[in-house]
Design an enzyme around this catalytic site. Structure first.
Site, PDB file in Angstrom:
ATOM      1  N   ASP A 161     -27.196 -53.154 -13.224  1.00 17.93           N
ATOM      2  CA  ASP A 161     -26.125 -52.372 -13.115  1.00 17.93           C
ATOM      3  C   ASP A 161     -26.061 -51.398 -14.145  1.00 17.93           C
ATOM      4  OD1 ASP A 161     -23.367 -52.044 -12.045  1.00 17.93           O
ATOM      5  OD2 ASP A 161     -22.582 -53.240 -13.503  1.00 17.93           O
ATOM      6  N   CYS A 191     -21.515 -47.474 -11.143  1.00 10.37           N
ATOM      7  CA  CYS A 191     -19.888 -47.023 -10.870  1.00 10.37           C
ATOM      8  C   CYS A 191     -20.014 -45.435 -10.874  1.00 10.37           C
ATOM      9  CB  CYS A 191     -19.165 -47.670 -11.532  1.00 10.37           C
ATOM     10  SG  CYS A 191     -19.409 -47.528 -13.376  1.00 10.37           S
TER      11      CYS A 191
HETATM   12  C1  LIG Z   1     -21.954 -50.426 -16.260  1.00 11.89           C
HETATM   13  S1  LIG Z   1     -22.026 -51.639 -17.826  1.00 11.89           S
HETATM   14  C2  LIG Z   1     -22.555 -53.238 -17.178  1.00 11.89           C
HETATM   15  C3  LIG Z   1     -21.500 -53.961 -16.532  1.00 11.89           C
HETATM   16  C4  LIG Z   1     -21.702 -55.439 -16.186  1.00 11.89           C
HETATM   17  N1  LIG Z   1     -22.935 -55.492 -15.320  1.00 11.89           N
HETATM   18  C5  LIG Z   1     -20.644 -56.073 -15.532  1.00 11.89           C
HETATM   19  O1  LIG Z   1     -20.665 -56.347 -14.359  1.00 11.89           O
HETATM   20  O2  LIG Z   1     -19.700 -56.507 -16.245  1.00 11.89           O
HETATM   21  C6  LIG Z   1     -23.514 -51.045 -18.398  1.00 11.89           C
HETATM   22  C7  LIG Z   1     -23.936 -51.707 -19.510  1.00 11.89           C
HETATM   23  O3  LIG Z   1     -25.487 -51.425 -19.879  1.00 11.89           O
HETATM   24  C8  LIG Z   1     -25.475 -51.547 -21.124  1.00 11.89           C
HETATM   25  N2  LIG Z   1     -26.481 -50.579 -21.875  1.00 11.89           N
HETATM   26  C9  LIG Z   1     -26.727 -49.192 -21.838  1.00 11.89           C
HETATM   27  N3  LIG Z   1     -27.809 -49.028 -22.427  1.00 11.89           N
HETATM   28  C10 LIG Z   1     -28.764 -50.164 -22.219  1.00 11.89           C
HETATM   29  C11 LIG Z   1     -29.959 -50.369 -22.622  1.00 11.89           C
HETATM   30  N4  LIG Z   1     -30.857 -49.336 -22.889  1.00 11.89           N
HETATM   31  N5  LIG Z   1     -30.650 -51.645 -22.437  1.00 11.89           N
HETATM   32  C12 LIG Z   1     -29.517 -52.630 -21.878  1.00 11.89           C
HETATM   33  N6  LIG Z   1     -28.235 -52.426 -21.724  1.00 11.89           N
HETATM   34  C13 LIG Z   1     -27.857 -51.058 -21.901  1.00 11.89           C
HETATM   35  C14 LIG Z   1     -24.205 -51.055 -21.965  1.00 11.89           C
HETATM   36  O4  LIG Z   1     -23.942 -51.895 -23.119  1.00 11.89           O
HETATM   37  C15 LIG Z   1     -23.179 -51.601 -20.605  1.00 11.89           C
HETATM   38  O5  LIG Z   1     -22.789 -52.959 -21.210  1.00 11.89           O
END
Ligand SMILES: C[S@@+](CC[C@H](N)C(=O)[O-])C[C@H]1O[C@@H](n2cnc3c(N)ncnc32)[C@H](O)[C@@H]1O
Length: 834
Positions: A531, A588
């Site tokens: 996601d 999203c």
């Molecule tokens: C759209 S949100 C995820 C929402 C989650 N799946 C939920 O349903 O609650 C994207 C997430 O990706 C994380 N993120 C951003 N860059 C990332 C990376 N390089 N590796 C892992 N996570 C990352 C962010 O911290 C954020 O929490």
């Protein structure tokens, strides 16, 4: 005595008398004869071409007409002519009816777009059908292109004419059907009259049969009229009132001769004509009341201060674009109208020009307006039942008892509930605190449903914080197997921790690793959910700052990160998994750059194929977008929009890995090549940080977290329960420790600091640490030398180090920017060494 109908006896000889004798004719009584004809006529009306019907017509026409009959026939001919004229008028009425029908079902009505469209329809060539189709998004991008980009009016005209001719037929047919049904029903009420009529002269039977013929002709004419072009419609403005008067006079005479069904028919036709006239007048009034849109001058544009005026202009321009050739100012191009529309939309809805341009590439003008309006409204509050602790029915009951007004979210989900109103805060009810539900947007249920996790699997949620989808996965796994919950943001992972404790999740391992490097640490998952972080263009109602702040660099940054994360996520999957090998990619965002484009990129670089998401609603993914052509199977992906599904804008794609090998053609071509080096650097360490942007916020928090704690595993849980041993037939190749441990080597209990490392992470973590140490020693020696030089030069003791630039405090470790030891620390070290 009489002759027999069929002589069975063989004739003795061809006598003159016998030869000339015709077949006997049975004499019916007048009643019987009338009845026979009535039945036959009714049958003829329904099936004019049937054999028996034709026979009756033949029989009737062969008869010699009396004087009275001829007079009546004449009269009927005149009536027939009038009916024909009525038919012509009726067509105009049908057109009006069609507009009304469209208005009833077209969601554009909500935004009053239809009104302006009608206006321009009227102003334009009369008889031209509507060119803007309904708002099904199936070909939204295509529609958008047609309306925004095409300047070829000839093509458009042709299209409209064809569409119009096609579009008219069903209305006509349905009207006729209704018409006949009404006639039948009225016929029943007139059945008494019918009986009386049939008792009149025997002659009448023949006349009635003729009138059926006439009626039949009328229907034929009607069909012909329906098919033919309607160019001369403007000439058909006859005096309806005059007709009505004539009709009234003639009605009295004719009704005597007519069957009840004919009379009813006639009555209905008259009513139709009257209604059509009224509709025409209404349309003409509406068109007359509003003026044709005149393209504003630069001065007028500069003087626009009222948002209401901008709103009206938006609708006017959309009206012009919907039938451009008819409504345009010949001196203005489509581009000018589109530019004006974009500027007005930006002004009215507070978007930046770049972002509005992206949306205009996705939607047709009408659908864009609907999207923008829907993005201004909050989505309904939804919750997900935690099936680990309760059932939806029980939860609903207890919440209703607390005065919460709710309903199931829809047939598509067994766990979701939509909350209309609540007297208590939903995040503080005893049920919430007991972990019976999770506050979650409706659309966030979709990726997990597509992933379809199974019990005892090994699943990775690569970007999991704050854990809405992860907790859903854990619930579907029924707390069995192992769920690896990862996020690069340690702060956000705290929320995951809290939620998981509350919801009673016991099969999870939470890690804090950069997703891009996850495959270096662990592989062989049965399923992976990605996601991905995105621009959030689908959740504008939640975060309106997206409208004004997103730039091309943000979008580029997002899709670069998404591509890299997706390739790693695929690498983490096991193609040989006995149950899965599936990956779900979701965002999203509604931008194709972050969705179809990213998937298309991965399809070319890894051995994966698109499979159906299993979601039975949503709009198909795009196979073409501007100049881009995506894989044809992209149709299997699903898009969700606020204006069509009342859900946050969302994208869901499901991939299946069919081979663990990486295609040779792309192994030599690293993904990083796609991303400019300076862009990568910026992704890791943004120089300018916009605090309103959650994406940057994550990076700040991430950096802060890294400074505080270098341990990646922030929390571990107890060993997963309910793990059925031996249920897995084959597991993907694992390391020694992971083969023994259902968690795949990641410690599942105790403090992370006590654990040596995660599976496969030993190497990854030790090497950079050694490098850093070596560098620090080098640096310390260098500084020591420098200090000595300074001391020698100045002959005094050093109480603190020279001022150091900010950048010197930053170090790169393992390709990741990390804050190294500060200068103070270094000086401290230097002192120690000294
Ligand atoms: C759209 S949100 C995820 C929402 C989650 N799946 C939920 O349903 O609650 C994207 C997430 O990706 C994380 N993120 C951003 N860059 C990332 C990376 N390089 N590796 C892992 N996570 C990352 C962010 O911290 C954020 O929490």
């Amino acid at each position: 005595m009489g002759r027999k109908v069929n002589l069975e006896r063989p004739k003795k000889g061809p006598g003159r008398k016998a030869r000339k004798q015709p077949e006997p004719v049975f004499q019916f009584s007048k009643d019987e004869s009338a009845y026979r004809h009535q039945v036959a006529r009714m049958f003829c009306v329904a099936r004019p071409a049937s054999q028996s019907c034709l026979a009756i017509h033949r029989e009737d026409s062969n008869k010699k007409l009396s004087r009275h009959q001829k007079e009546r026939l004449k009269k009927r001919e005149i009536t027939k002519q009038k009916l024909k004229e009525e038919q012509k008028k009726k067509k105009t009425a049908k057109k009006a009816t069609k507009v009304v029908v469209n208005n009833t079902f077209d969601p554009a009505e909500i935004f009053n777009v239809e009104k302006s469209r009608q206006k321009y329809q009227q102003l334009g060539q009369k008889g031209k059908p509507q060119s803007v189709a309904s708002n099904g998004h199936q070909n939204g991008a295509e529609k958008g292109r047609n309306l925004f980009d095409s300047d070829n009016e000839m093509d458009e005209d042709e299209r409209q004419t064809t569409a119009g001719v096609k579009g008219k037929a069903p209305v006509k047919k349905s009207q006729m059907k209704k018409f006949l049904q009404q006639a039948e029903s009225e016929d029943e009420s007139d059945s008494d009259e019918e009986d009386v009529d049939s008792d009149v002269e025997g002659e009448e039977d023949d006349e009635d049969a003729e009138s059926v013929d006439g009626e039949e002709d009328d229907y034929d004419d009607e069909e012909e009229l329906g098919e033919e072009e309607e160019d001369d419609e403007d000439d058909d403005d006859d005096d309806e009132e005059e007709d009505d008067d004539d009709d009234d006079e003639e009605d009295a005479e004719d009704d005597e001769d007519m069957l009840p069904i004919e009379a009813a028919n006639k009555k209905l036709k008259k009513r139709m004509a009257r209604e059509q006239k009224e509709a025409d007048e209404e349309m003409a009034d509406a068109a007359g009341n509003r003026e044709r849109f005149v393209f504003p001058t630069d001065e007028e544009l500069a003087q626009t201060t009222n948002l209401q005026d901008v709103n009206i202009r938006i609708k006017d321009v959309i009206g012009v674009l919907s039938d451009f050739s008819a409504n345009r100012d010949p001196e203005r191009s489509r581009c000018e109208y589109v530019d004006l529309l974009r500027k007005d939309l930006c002004l009215y809805y507070s978007y930046n020009d770049y972002f509005m341009g992206l949306l205009m590439n996705i939607f047709s003008p009408n659908e864009l307006l609907e999207f923008l309006e829907a993005s201004e409204l909050q989505r309904p509050v939804t919750i997900r039942t935690n099936s680990l602790k309760t059932r939806r029915r029980d939860l609903a009951q207890s919440l209703i008892n607390r005065g919460i007004n709710l309903d199931p979210i829809g047939k598509w989900s067994k766990e979701g509930l939509v909350v209309y109103s609540s007297q208590v805060p939903l995040g503080a009810t005893p049920e919430y605190l007991a972990g019976h539900y999770m506050l979650q947007g409706g659309s966030s249920l979709l990726p997990v449903m597509a992933l379809a996790p199974e019990e005892n699997e090994r699943i990775l949620d690569m970007c999991a914080a704050p854990g809405g989808k992860s907790s859903h996965i854990a619930a579907l796994m029924k707390n069995t197997g192992v769920l690896f919950v990862n996020d690069a943001n340690k702060e956000r992972l705290r929320a995951v921790l809290g939620n998981f404790h509350r919801l009673g999740i016991q099969n999870a391992v939470i890690t804090c690793v950069d997703g891009i490097k996850y495959s270096d640490i662990m592989k062989g998952f049965d399923r992976v959910l990605l996601d991905a972080p995105c621009t959030g263009s689908g959740v504008i109602s939640k975060d309106p700052s997206v409208k004004a702040t997103k730039t091309d660099i943000d979008v580029q940054r997002c899709y670069n990160l998404q591509r890299r994360l997706l390739l790693t996520a695929i690498d983490c999957l096991s193609a040989s998994s006995s149950t899965g090998g599936y990956l779900v990619y979701s965002t999203c965002s509604i931008l194709p750059e972050e969705n179809e484009w990213v998937i298309d990129f991965a399809l070319k670089r890894r051995n994966v194929r698109l499979v159906p998401t299993g979601l039975d609603f949503g709009v198909e993914g795009m196979t073409r977008y501007g100049a881009h052509r995506f894989h044809p199977m992209m149709k299997l992906t699903r898009r969700f929009y606020p204006h069509t599904h009342n859900l946050d804008g969302f994208f869901v794609a499901k991939l299946q890995k069919f081979s663990d090998a990486i295609p040779k053609s792309v192994t030599d071509e690293p993904v990083e090549d796609e991303v400019p080096e300076e862009e990568q650097e910026e992704m890791k360490l943004p120089k300018k940080i916009d605090k309103r942007d959650w994406y940057y916020k994550d990076i700040i928090e991430e950096r802060k977290a890294q400074r505080e704690d270098t341990n990646h595993v922030v929390k571990v849980f107890q060993k997963p329960t309910n793990v059925k041993k031996g249920t897995k037939k084959s597991k993907p190749p694992q390391t020694e420790s992971s083969a023994k441990d259902p968690t795949g080597g990641v410690p599942v209990s105790g403090d992370a600091k006590q654990q040596p490392s995660m599976n496969g992470g030993k190497k990854q973590r030790t090497v950079p640490v050694k490098k850093t140490e070596a560098r620090e020693t080098e640096e310390a020696l260098r500084l020591k030398k420098k200090l000595q030089q300074v001391q020698e030069q100045n002959g005094k003791k050093v109480g603190g180090g020279p001022r150091q630039s900010k950048n010197n405090g930053m170090k790169k470790a393992g390709g990741r920017v990390q804050k190294g030891a500060s200068f103070k620390k270094k000086v401290g070290k230097v002192r120690k060494v000294k």
